[in-house]
Design a protein around this motif. Structure first.
Motif, PDB file in Angstrom:
ATOM      1  N   VAL A 264      74.869  92.429  95.990  1.00  0.00           N
ATOM      2  CA  VAL A 264      73.798  91.791  96.754  1.00  0.00           C
ATOM      3  C   VAL A 264      74.057  90.296  96.907  1.00  0.00           C
ATOM      4  O   VAL A 264      73.940  89.738  98.013  1.00  0.00           O
ATOM      5  N   LEU A 265      74.432  89.622  95.822  1.00  0.00           N
ATOM      6  CA  LEU A 265      74.637  88.171  95.872  1.00  0.00           C
ATOM      7  C   LEU A 265      75.828  87.793  96.750  1.00  0.00           C
ATOM      8  O   LEU A 265      75.773  86.817  97.493  1.00  0.00           O
ATOM      9  N   ILE A 266      76.906  88.576  96.656  1.00  0.00           N
ATOM     10  CA  ILE A 266      78.049  88.315  97.542  1.00  0.00           C
ATOM     11  C   ILE A 266      77.640  88.572  98.987  1.00  0.00           C
ATOM     12  O   ILE A 266      78.004  87.820  99.901  1.00  0.00           O
ATOM     13  N   GLY A 267      76.868  89.631  99.188  1.00  0.00           N
ATOM     14  CA  GLY A 267      76.414  89.944 100.536  1.00  0.00           C
ATOM     15  C   GLY A 267      75.558  88.849 101.143  1.00  0.00           C
ATOM     16  O   GLY A 267      75.583  88.627 102.359  1.00  0.00           O
ATOM     17  N   THR A 268      74.804  88.134 100.315  1.00  0.00           N
ATOM     18  CA  THR A 268      73.971  87.039 100.825  1.00  0.00           C
ATOM     19  C   THR A 268      74.756  85.744 100.986  1.00  0.00           C
ATOM     20  O   THR A 268      74.293  84.825 101.663  1.00  0.00           O
ATOM     21  N   GLY A 269      75.933  85.669 100.362  1.00  0.00           N
ATOM     22  CA  GLY A 269      76.706  84.436 100.389  1.00  0.00           C
ATOM     23  C   GLY A 269      76.194  83.401  99.408  1.00  0.00           C
ATOM     24  O   GLY A 269      76.538  82.222  99.497  1.00  0.00           O
ATOM     25  N   TRP A 270      75.400  83.850  98.434  1.00  0.00           N
ATOM     26  CA  TRP A 270      74.808  82.924  97.467  1.00  0.00           C
ATOM     27  C   TRP A 270      75.882  82.205  96.652  1.00  0.00           C
ATOM     28  O   TRP A 270      76.824  82.836  96.159  1.00  0.00           O
ATOM     29  N   SER A 271      75.730  80.908  96.529  1.00  0.00           N
ATOM     30  CA  SER A 271      76.594  79.959  95.808  1.00  0.00           C
ATOM     31  C   SER A 271      77.942  79.756  96.490  1.00  0.00           C
ATOM     32  O   SER A 271      78.710  78.893  96.102  1.00  0.00           O
ATOM     33  N   PHE A 272      78.224  80.571  97.557  1.00  0.00           N
ATOM     34  CA  PHE A 272      79.391  80.308  98.392  1.00  0.00           C
ATOM     35  C   PHE A 272      78.945  79.600  99.663  1.00  0.00           C
ATOM     36  O   PHE A 272      79.323  78.477  99.941  1.00  0.00           O
ATOM     37  N   LEU A 273      78.135  80.305 100.445  1.00  0.00           N
ATOM     38  CA  LEU A 273      77.638  79.751 101.701  1.00  0.00           C
ATOM     39  C   LEU A 273      76.456  78.821 101.477  1.00  0.00           C
ATOM     40  O   LEU A 273      76.256  77.875 102.226  1.00  0.00           O
ATOM     41  N   LYS A 274      75.653  79.133 100.461  1.00  0.00           N
ATOM     42  CA  LYS A 274      74.419  78.376 100.260  1.00  0.00           C
ATOM     43  C   LYS A 274      74.041  78.421  98.787  1.00  0.00           C
ATOM     44  O   LYS A 274      74.332  79.395  98.099  1.00  0.00           O
ATOM     45  N   PRO A 275      73.372  77.400  98.287  1.00  0.00           N
ATOM     46  CA  PRO A 275      73.002  77.351  96.865  1.00  0.00           C
ATOM     47  C   PRO A 275      71.644  77.996  96.569  1.00  0.00           C
ATOM     48  O   PRO A 275      71.140  77.847  95.466  1.00  0.00           O
ATOM     49  N   ILE A 409      87.010  93.062  95.362  1.00  0.00           N
ATOM     50  CA  ILE A 409      85.979  92.020  95.268  1.00  0.00           C
ATOM     51  C   ILE A 409      86.535  90.775  94.577  1.00  0.00           C
ATOM     52  O   ILE A 409      86.399  89.642  95.075  1.00  0.00           O
ATOM     53  N   PHE A 410      87.162  90.969  93.433  1.00  0.00           N
ATOM     54  CA  PHE A 410      87.603  89.819  92.634  1.00  0.00           C
ATOM     55  C   PHE A 410      88.775  89.087  93.289  1.00  0.00           C
ATOM     56  O   PHE A 410      88.936  87.884  93.086  1.00  0.00           O
ATOM     57  N   HIS A 411      89.589  89.807  94.065  1.00  0.00           N
ATOM     58  CA  HIS A 411      90.685  89.141  94.769  1.00  0.00           C
ATOM     59  C   HIS A 411      90.157  88.307  95.927  1.00  0.00           C
ATOM     60  O   HIS A 411      90.590  87.158  96.135  1.00  0.00           O
ATOM     61  N   ASN A 412      89.230  88.852  96.685  1.00  0.00           N
ATOM     62  CA  ASN A 412      88.751  88.174  97.893  1.00  0.00           C
ATOM     63  C   ASN A 412      87.727  87.084  97.617  1.00  0.00           C
ATOM     64  O   ASN A 412      87.533  86.198  98.457  1.00  0.00           O
ATOM     65  N   PHE A 413      87.080  87.138  96.469  1.00  0.00           N
ATOM     66  CA  PHE A 413      86.038  86.161  96.177  1.00  0.00           C
ATOM     67  C   PHE A 413      86.326  85.384  94.892  1.00  0.00           C
ATOM     68  O   PHE A 413      85.426  84.969  94.182  1.00  0.00           O
ATOM     69  N   GLN A 414      87.604  85.207  94.610  1.00  0.00           N
ATOM     70  CA  GLN A 414      87.983  84.438  93.432  1.00  0.00           C
ATOM     71  C   GLN A 414      87.817  82.943  93.700  1.00  0.00           C
ATOM     72  O   GLN A 414      87.785  82.505  94.863  1.00  0.00           O
ATOM     73  N   PRO A 415      87.693  82.125  92.651  1.00  0.00           N
ATOM     74  CA  PRO A 415      87.530  80.680  92.845  1.00  0.00           C
ATOM     75  C   PRO A 415      88.840  80.022  93.258  1.00  0.00           C
ATOM     76  O   PRO A 415      89.715  79.758  92.429  1.00  0.00           O
ATOM     77  N   THR A 416      88.978  79.788  94.552  1.00  0.00           N
ATOM     78  CA  THR A 416      90.184  79.158  95.072  1.00  0.00           C
ATOM     79  C   THR A 416      89.827  78.325  96.289  1.00  0.00           C
ATOM     80  O   THR A 416      88.913  78.657  97.034  1.00  0.00           O
ATOM     81  N   GLN A 417      90.566  77.277  96.503  1.00  0.00           N
ATOM     82  CA  GLN A 417      90.289  76.387  97.636  1.00  0.00           C
ATOM     83  C   GLN A 417      90.578  77.046  98.970  1.00  0.00           C
ATOM     84  O   GLN A 417      90.105  76.604 100.006  1.00  0.00           O
ATOM     85  N   LYS A 418      91.356  78.131  98.940  1.00  0.00           N
ATOM     86  CA  LYS A 418      91.685  78.812 100.180  1.00  0.00           C
ATOM     87  C   LYS A 418      90.707  79.928 100.509  1.00  0.00           C
ATOM     88  O   LYS A 418      90.910  80.699 101.423  1.00  0.00           O
ATOM     89  N   ASN A 419      89.636  80.020  99.726  1.00  0.00           N
ATOM     90  CA  ASN A 419      88.615  81.023 100.025  1.00  0.00           C
ATOM     91  C   ASN A 419      88.010  80.736 101.388  1.00  0.00           C
ATOM     92  O   ASN A 419      87.618  79.608 101.670  1.00  0.00           O
TER      93      ASN A 419
END
Length: 444
Positions: A264-275, A409-419
Motif C-alpha cells: 500500500v505504501l509503495i503504491g501511494t508513493g509515500w516517502s518517495f513521491l511525498k512525505p 520490490i526490493f530491487h526496484n525500490f532500493q535506496p539509490t540515487q538512480k531510483n
C-alpha cells in the motif's frame, strides 16, 4: 417403533448433502496433521471430519474415545452402538459412496464397502481402535453417526503417522521434506536481510522511512520461516509443535500485516513521491490493517480447531473473504498513483520523469496482480489435483513466488540515487510526452 426400526428408517438424502459438504472441506488442505485431542459436545451431525492425512505404506492411525455420552430428541430412544463408529475413506471413494447411497434403501455410511472401519461402538467397554495402512493414499478420518436424532459428546484422541527410518513420522507423506525446505528459505531470507542492511548503510543518505519498513518485513519473513521449520520438525518427531506454532502465528501475523502495508505504501508513493498520505490513502491503511488482523485470527482458529469443529467451514469462508478484500484494497493506491502521474504529465512539463515513474508503477501493478493470483488461486487449484505425495512441491512454488516478488520490490525500490522516484532524467521531453499521449497502456 423399536430401536432397530428407527435406525433403518433414517432417510439417506441428508447423508448425500453432508457428503457434498465433506467434499468441499476436503478441497481445503489441512495446515498440519499431528497428535490431536478434540472435544465434541452435543453434536448430531451424521459425519464429522477429523483429519486428512497422506499415508505411506504401513502408516498407522489410532483413535481412542473417552467420556462418551449421548442424548436423543426422541423420547424413549435407545442407542444402537453399531450405528456409530470411526472410519477412513479416500477422496476418490466419495463418488462411489454417492452411487451406493442412491441405490441402497436406508443407507448408512458405516455399511459402505468403500470405507475402512476402525471401530464401531459395539464394544461398550472400550472405545478405541487402530489400523495399519497397507494401501498408501490420502485418507480422511471421519466419525459416522447414523442415528440422526442422537447427539453425542466425547473426547477424541487421534494419532496418525508414517514410519520413516524405523521411527514414527507424524507429518503426512507429502509434508515430510517441509522442515528442510523452510530452513533453506530461512537461510535465503537471512542473506537477503544482510544484503538489505548493507545497501541501506551504503546508501544511508538516500534512505527513506519505507526502506526501514521493508527491512522489518524481511526480518519477520525470515523469523516466520525458521519457526515454520522448527514447528514441522517437532511435529514430525513428536506429533506436537512444542510451542513453535505460537511463534509461527505471531511472526506470521507481523509478516502478513507488514507485506500488505508495504504494498500500500509503495503504491501511494509515500516517502518517495511525498512525505505524507492523503486522506483516502490513510483510509485504505485503516481498512487493510484491521482486515489483516481478522484474517490472521481466522487462520489461527482454522489451524488450531480442525475440521471437527462445527464452525470450521464458516471460518474458512471468512478467511477467504477477508483475504480477497485485502487483495482488492491494495490495488486502489496503485491505480490512484498511476492516474495521478498521468494527469500530472500533462501539466507539469516533466514528461520524461513521469514516463519512467509510470512505467515502474505499471510493472509494479502487474507483478502484484500476478503474485496474488498465483499464491491465492493457482497454488490452491493445483494443490487440489496434484498427488498428495507432492504437497511440498506446491509449498516450494508458493514460497518461491513470494521470494521472486520480494526481489522485484526490493530491487526496484532500493535506496539509490538512480531510483526513478528521485531523479529527473535528461531524456528528450518531447519524445516522452508523445509516448504518454499515444500509449494507452498506462490507462487503467
Amino acid at each position: 417403533m423399536g430401536n432397530f426400526d428407527f435406525h433403518l428408517n433414517l432417510p439417506h438424502r441428508p447423508i448425500l448433502h453432508l457428503l457434498n459438504v465433506l467434499i468441499i472441506i476436503s478441497l481445503i488442505p489441512s495446515s498440519v496433521s499431528e497428535i490431536k485431542n478434540t472435544r465434541i459436545i452435543d453434536d448430531s451431525r451424521p459425519m464429522i471430519l477429523f483429519e486428512r492425512f497422506g499415508f505411506a505404506q504401513y502408516g498407522n492411525v489410532a483413535v481412542s474415545v473417552r467420556d462418551f455420552s449421548w442424548k436423543s430428541t426422541r423420547q424413549n430412544a435407545e442407542l444402537e452402538p453399531s450405528s456409530m463408529g470411526f472410519f477412513l475413506v479416500r477422496d476418490v471413494s466419495f463418488p462411489s459412496i454417492f452411487n451406493e447411497s442412491e441405490y441402497a434403501d436406508n443407507f448408512c455410511i458405516l455399511w459402505s464397502r468403500f470405507v475402512k472401519i476402525i471401530f464401531k461402538f459395539d464394544n461398550l467397554a472400550a472405545y478405541n481402535g487402530s489400523m495399519l495402512i497397507e494401501e498408501p493414499d490420502e485418507y480422511s478420518l471421519i466419525f459416522g453417526n447414523c442415528q440422526s436424532e442422537t447427539q453425542v459428546s466425547m473426547d477424541v484422541h487421534t494419532e496418525m503417522y508414517n514410519i520413516l527410518d524405523g521411527n514414527k513420522n507424524f507429518l503426512p507423506a507429502g509434508q515430510t521434506p517441509l522442515p528442510r525446505l523452510y530452513f533453506i528459505f530461512f537461510l535465503i531470507y537471512s542473506v537477503f536481510v544482510s544484503v538489505w542492511i548493507f545497501i541501506c548503510i551504503k546508501q544511508r543518505s538516500d534512505i527513506h522511512k519505507i526502506h526501514m519498513i521493508m527491512g522489518a518485513l524481511l526480518l519477520f519473513k525470515a523469523l516466520k520461516m525458521i519457526c515454520a521449520s522448527e514447528d514441522k520438525m517437532y511435529v514430525r518427531k513428536t506429533g506436537t509443535p512444542h510451542g513453535w506454532d505460537v511463534a509461527y502465528y505471531v511472526f506470521g501475523f507481523f509478516k502478513g500485516t507488514m507485506l500488505f502495508t508495504v504494498i500500500v505504501l509503495i503504491g501511494t508513493g509515500w516517502s518517495f513521491l511525498k512525505p505524507y498520505l492523503q486522506e483516502r490513502e490513510k483510509k485504505v491503511l485503516m481498512i487493510v490493517i484491521p482486515l489483516q488482523v481478522m484474517e490472521n485470527i481466522a487462520s489461527v482458529i482454522i489451524a488450531e480447531t480442525g475440521p471437527a469443529t462445527k464452525d470450521w467451514l464458516t471460518w474458512n469462508q471468512i478467511f477467504l473473504l477477508l483475504d480477497v478484500a485485502c487483495c482488492c484494497a491494495v490495488f486502489l493506491p496503485i491505480v490512484w498513483s498511476i492516474r495521478g502521474l498521468r494527469e500530472a504529465s500533462k501539466t507539469d512539463g516533466k514528461a520524461a520523469r513521469n514516463l519512467e515513474k509510470l512505467t515502474l508503477f505499471k510493472h509494479f501493478y502487474i507483478v502484484v496482480v500476478g503474485y496474488l493470483y498465483f499464491t491465492r488461486i493457482v497454488v490452491s487449484a493445483v494443490s487440489s489435483v496434484i498427488s498428495y505425495r507432492f504437497e511440498w512441491v506446491m509449498t516450494a512454488a508458493d514460497e518461491g513466488a513470494s521470494l521472486a516478488f520480494y526481489l522485484f520490490i526490493f530491487h526496484n525500490f532500493q535506496p539509490t540515487q538512480k531510483n526513478p522516484y528521485l531523479v529527473i532524467d535528461d531524456k528528450d521531453e518531447a519524445a516522452a510526452a508523445h509516448m504518454l499521449e499515444e500509449d494507452d497502456s498506462f490507462e487503467l
